[in-house]
Design an enzyme around this catalytic site. Structure first.
Site, PDB file in Angstrom:
ATOM      1  N   ARG A 227       5.155  -4.020   2.453  1.00  0.00           N
ATOM      2  CA  ARG A 227       5.277  -2.606   2.792  1.00  0.00           C
ATOM      3  C   ARG A 227       5.660  -2.234   1.312  1.00  0.00           C
ATOM      4  O   ARG A 227       6.497  -2.739   0.528  1.00  0.00           O
ATOM      5  CB  ARG A 227       6.555  -2.346   3.684  1.00  0.00           C
ATOM      6  CG  ARG A 227       6.331  -2.661   5.120  1.00  0.00           C
ATOM      7  CD  ARG A 227       5.317  -1.463   5.776  1.00  0.00           C
ATOM      8  NE  ARG A 227       5.243  -1.505   7.168  1.00  0.00           N
ATOM      9  CZ  ARG A 227       4.271  -2.272   7.496  1.00  0.00           C
ATOM     10  NH1 ARG A 227       3.105  -2.703   6.919  1.00  0.00           N
ATOM     11  NH2 ARG A 227       3.970  -2.132   8.827  1.00  0.00           N
ATOM     12  N   GLU A 256       1.925   6.627   1.512  1.00  0.00           N
ATOM     13  CA  GLU A 256       0.450   6.238   1.996  1.00  0.00           C
ATOM     14  C   GLU A 256      -0.159   7.531   2.851  1.00  0.00           C
ATOM     15  O   GLU A 256       0.733   8.067   3.755  1.00  0.00           O
ATOM     16  CB  GLU A 256       0.633   5.212   2.920  1.00  0.00           C
ATOM     17  CG  GLU A 256       0.935   3.889   2.312  1.00  0.00           C
ATOM     18  CD  GLU A 256       0.798   2.503   3.109  1.00  0.00           C
ATOM     19  OE1 GLU A 256       0.413   2.735   4.185  1.00  0.00           O
ATOM     20  OE2 GLU A 256       1.573   1.558   2.644  1.00  0.00           O
ATOM     21  N   HIS A 275      -4.082  -0.305   2.841  1.00  0.00           N
ATOM     22  CA  HIS A 275      -3.243  -0.657   4.062  1.00  0.00           C
ATOM     23  C   HIS A 275      -4.078  -1.277   4.967  1.00  0.00           C
ATOM     24  O   HIS A 275      -4.307  -0.767   6.145  1.00  0.00           O
ATOM     25  CB  HIS A 275      -2.342   0.253   4.666  1.00  0.00           C
ATOM     26  CG  HIS A 275      -1.347  -0.109   5.441  1.00  0.00           C
ATOM     27  ND1 HIS A 275       0.102   0.068   5.418  1.00  0.00           N
ATOM     28  CD2 HIS A 275      -1.178  -1.385   6.112  1.00  0.00           C
ATOM     29  CE1 HIS A 275       0.941  -0.615   6.230  1.00  0.00           C
ATOM     30  NE2 HIS A 275       0.008  -1.525   6.657  1.00  0.00           N
TER      31      HIS A 275
HETATM   32  P1  NAD Z   1       7.392 -12.201  10.500  1.00  0.00           P
HETATM   33  O1  NAD Z   1       8.329 -11.905  11.180  1.00  0.00           O
HETATM   34  O2  NAD Z   1       6.510 -13.290  10.929  1.00  0.00           O
HETATM   35  O3  NAD Z   1       7.768 -12.927   9.017  1.00  0.00           O
HETATM   36  C1  NAD Z   1       8.616 -12.076   8.175  1.00  0.00           C
HETATM   37  C2  NAD Z   1       9.479 -13.229   7.486  1.00  0.00           C
HETATM   38  O4  NAD Z   1      10.263 -12.638   6.387  1.00  0.00           O
HETATM   39  C3  NAD Z   1      10.681 -13.933   8.356  1.00  0.00           C
HETATM   40  O5  NAD Z   1      10.427 -15.172   8.495  1.00  0.00           O
HETATM   41  C4  NAD Z   1      11.742 -13.561   7.731  1.00  0.00           C
HETATM   42  O6  NAD Z   1      12.637 -14.317   7.900  1.00  0.00           O
HETATM   43  C5  NAD Z   1      11.328 -13.386   6.359  1.00  0.00           C
HETATM   44  N1  NAD Z   1      12.683 -12.417   5.838  1.00  0.00           N
HETATM   45  C6  NAD Z   1      13.136 -11.178   5.981  1.00  0.00           C
HETATM   46  N2  NAD Z   1      14.084 -10.953   4.987  1.00  0.00           N
HETATM   47  C7  NAD Z   1      13.913 -11.761   4.134  1.00  0.00           C
HETATM   48  C8  NAD Z   1      14.355 -11.808   2.740  1.00  0.00           C
HETATM   49  N3  NAD Z   1      15.454 -10.843   2.385  1.00  0.00           N
HETATM   50  N4  NAD Z   1      13.929 -12.886   1.960  1.00  0.00           N
HETATM   51  C9  NAD Z   1      13.064 -13.671   2.480  1.00  0.00           C
HETATM   52  N5  NAD Z   1      12.569 -13.459   3.452  1.00  0.00           N
HETATM   53  C10 NAD Z   1      12.832 -12.565   4.402  1.00  0.00           C
HETATM   54  O7  NAD Z   1       6.363 -10.997  10.097  1.00  0.00           O
HETATM   55  P2  NAD Z   1       4.850 -11.116   9.535  1.00  0.00           P
HETATM   56  O8  NAD Z   1       4.121 -10.673  10.712  1.00  0.00           O
HETATM   57  O9  NAD Z   1       4.863 -12.142   8.700  1.00  0.00           O
HETATM   58  O10 NAD Z   1       4.826  -9.566   8.733  1.00  0.00           O
HETATM   59  C11 NAD Z   1       5.887  -9.642   7.546  1.00  0.00           C
HETATM   60  C12 NAD Z   1       5.675  -8.087   7.220  1.00  0.00           C
HETATM   61  O11 NAD Z   1       4.229  -7.917   6.680  1.00  0.00           O
HETATM   62  C13 NAD Z   1       5.698  -7.188   8.353  1.00  0.00           C
HETATM   63  O12 NAD Z   1       7.029  -6.561   8.769  1.00  0.00           O
HETATM   64  C14 NAD Z   1       4.738  -5.891   7.731  1.00  0.00           C
HETATM   65  O13 NAD Z   1       5.798  -4.851   7.252  1.00  0.00           O
HETATM   66  C15 NAD Z   1       4.023  -6.529   6.900  1.00  0.00           C
HETATM   67  N6  NAD Z   1       2.774  -6.583   7.248  1.00  0.00           N
HETATM   68  C16 NAD Z   1       1.587  -5.920   6.711  1.00  0.00           C
HETATM   69  C17 NAD Z   1       0.327  -5.848   7.066  1.00  0.00           C
HETATM   70  C18 NAD Z   1      -0.725  -5.257   6.263  1.00  0.00           C
HETATM   71  O14 NAD Z   1      -1.633  -4.662   6.993  1.00  0.00           O
HETATM   72  N7  NAD Z   1      -0.715  -5.024   4.947  1.00  0.00           N
HETATM   73  C19 NAD Z   1       0.050  -6.527   8.176  1.00  0.00           C
HETATM   74  C20 NAD Z   1       0.881  -7.317   8.991  1.00  0.00           C
HETATM   75  C21 NAD Z   1       2.228  -7.180   8.506  1.00  0.00           C
END
Ligand code: NAD
Length: 309
Positions: A227, A256, A275
């Site tokens: 993000r 965005e 995105h």
């Molecule tokens: P997820 O919940 O599977 O994984 C997120 C991970 O980050 C978890 O393992 C969590 O423990 C970890 N985390 C949280 N806070 C942290 C910190 N301070 N330090 C280190 N690790 C930390 O979610 P995901 O499906 O992997 O998605 C992650 C994020 O990516 C979403 O929340 C979203 O914002 C973003 N995303 C972006 C796109 C895109 O199109 N660019 C697509 C999917 C997800």
């Protein structure tokens, strides 16, 4: 309880056709209807891309976000009104992993520069030391959930040295060394690529700023598929303009769409994607699978999967 009418908010149309999604749920029990914000009153559950405060005052029991990141939703207000919120994590690891590999390959193999030259019909070979192999290049993956693991396993498969950052630094497949967030600077200091895959939370907002760019190698690339606000964008602009780092591959931004006057657009050492890291022709079916499973669970009186609130 299982919903009688499931609304498909027209905003899903930003990612896939609402009609295709609706039709893919035709085998489920509730009536599935495409709705705008003005007619969600007819629904007791909603699948949506956008968030609108008016969702709070409708008669919804459950909202499903077609994105993994739900930072735009007001968790406390939803809790107060007893509206369950589920997200779409768990399904984007492969495609976002591939997009991230694509960005890293572009920088390593100079594909982005060749493409820019092509637009000017310019035949220009890179300097002898511009290109490098991803094999043995290092990547530090910050956040090792669905996205992070999708990136890590693909990076390991190409022979990269993979490290990562995780709140509980337990071992992860394909990751040679896992650091806790307190050791972020140490984790990113030796990496040729730093790939961000954390959700946007109070802890991660601004987690990459001037101090982190200083901690990075001067030939390092930042990849942000998480993000925008995880990175302090002004510090990022400074870092790529001053070539404090080698470049950045960015799918997400503070604002965005990225405003037309953003200095990030015009820089050769920055790749901007809109995105779109998770866009894929079967996105709607992946979402339908989660929604179908939760409809089954509600029918069986079981707790929802992917529940956030
Ligand atoms: P997820 O919940 O599977 O994984 C997120 C991970 O980050 C978890 O393992 C969590 O423990 C970890 N985390 C949280 N806070 C942290 C910190 N301070 N330090 C280190 N690790 C930390 O979610 P995901 O499906 O992997 O998605 C992650 C994020 O990516 C979403 O929340 C979203 O914002 C973003 N995303 C972006 C796109 C895109 O199109 N660019 C697509 C999917 C997800």
């Amino acid at each position: 309880h299982a919903p009688e009418t499931l609304g498909v908010h027209e905003s899903v149309g930003d990612v896939f056709p609402a009609t295709v999604f609706r039709d893919s749920l035709s085998d489920t029990d509730p009536t599935v209807r495409i709705v705008g914000t003005d007619d969600i009153d007819a629904c007791d559950a909603l699948v949506t891309f956008a968030y609108d405060d008016r969702f709070l005052d409708a008669d919804l029991d459950w909202i499903h976000s077609i994105q993994a990141g739900v930072d735009r939703f007001p968790f406390d207000d939803l809790r107060k009104r007893e509206i369950a919120l589920t997200n779409s994590t768990g399904i984007h690891g492969d495609v976002v992993g591939e997009t991230t590999m694509g960005l890293m390959l572009a920088f390593a193999r100079r594909l982005h520069v060749h493409r820019s030259n092509q637009e000017r019909s310019e035949w220009r070979q890179p300097a002898w030391d511009d290109a490098f192999p991803l094999r043995r290049a290092s990547v530090c993956v910050v956040g090792l959930g669905t996205l992070g693991q999708g990136i890590a396993t693909r990076a390991a498969a190409l022979g990269m040295d993979v490290t990562g950052v995780k709140r509980t630094p337990t071992p992860v497949d394909g990751v040679d060394e896992v650091y806790p967030p307190e050791r972020l600077h140490e984790a990113i200091a030796d990496a040729r690529f730093v790939a961000l895959a954390v959700p946007l939370t109070d802890d991660t907002e601004g987690m990459i700023g001037a101090a982190e760019f200083d901690a990075m190698r001067d030939d390092a690339y930042l990849i942000n598929v998480a993000r925008g606000p995880v990175v302090e964008q002004s510090a990022l602009v400074d870092a790529v303009e001053s070539e404090r780092i080698a470049g950045a591959g960015l799918d997400v931004f503070e604002t965005e769409p990225l405003p037309e006057d953003s200095p990030l657009w015009g820089r050769e050492n920055v790749i901007v994607t809109p995105h779109a890291a998770a866009f894929t022709d079967d996105y709607y079916e992946r979402i339908a699978t989660i929604v179908r499973e939760n409809l089954r669970r509600l029918g069986a009186g079981e707790s929802l999967t992917n529940r956030v609130v």
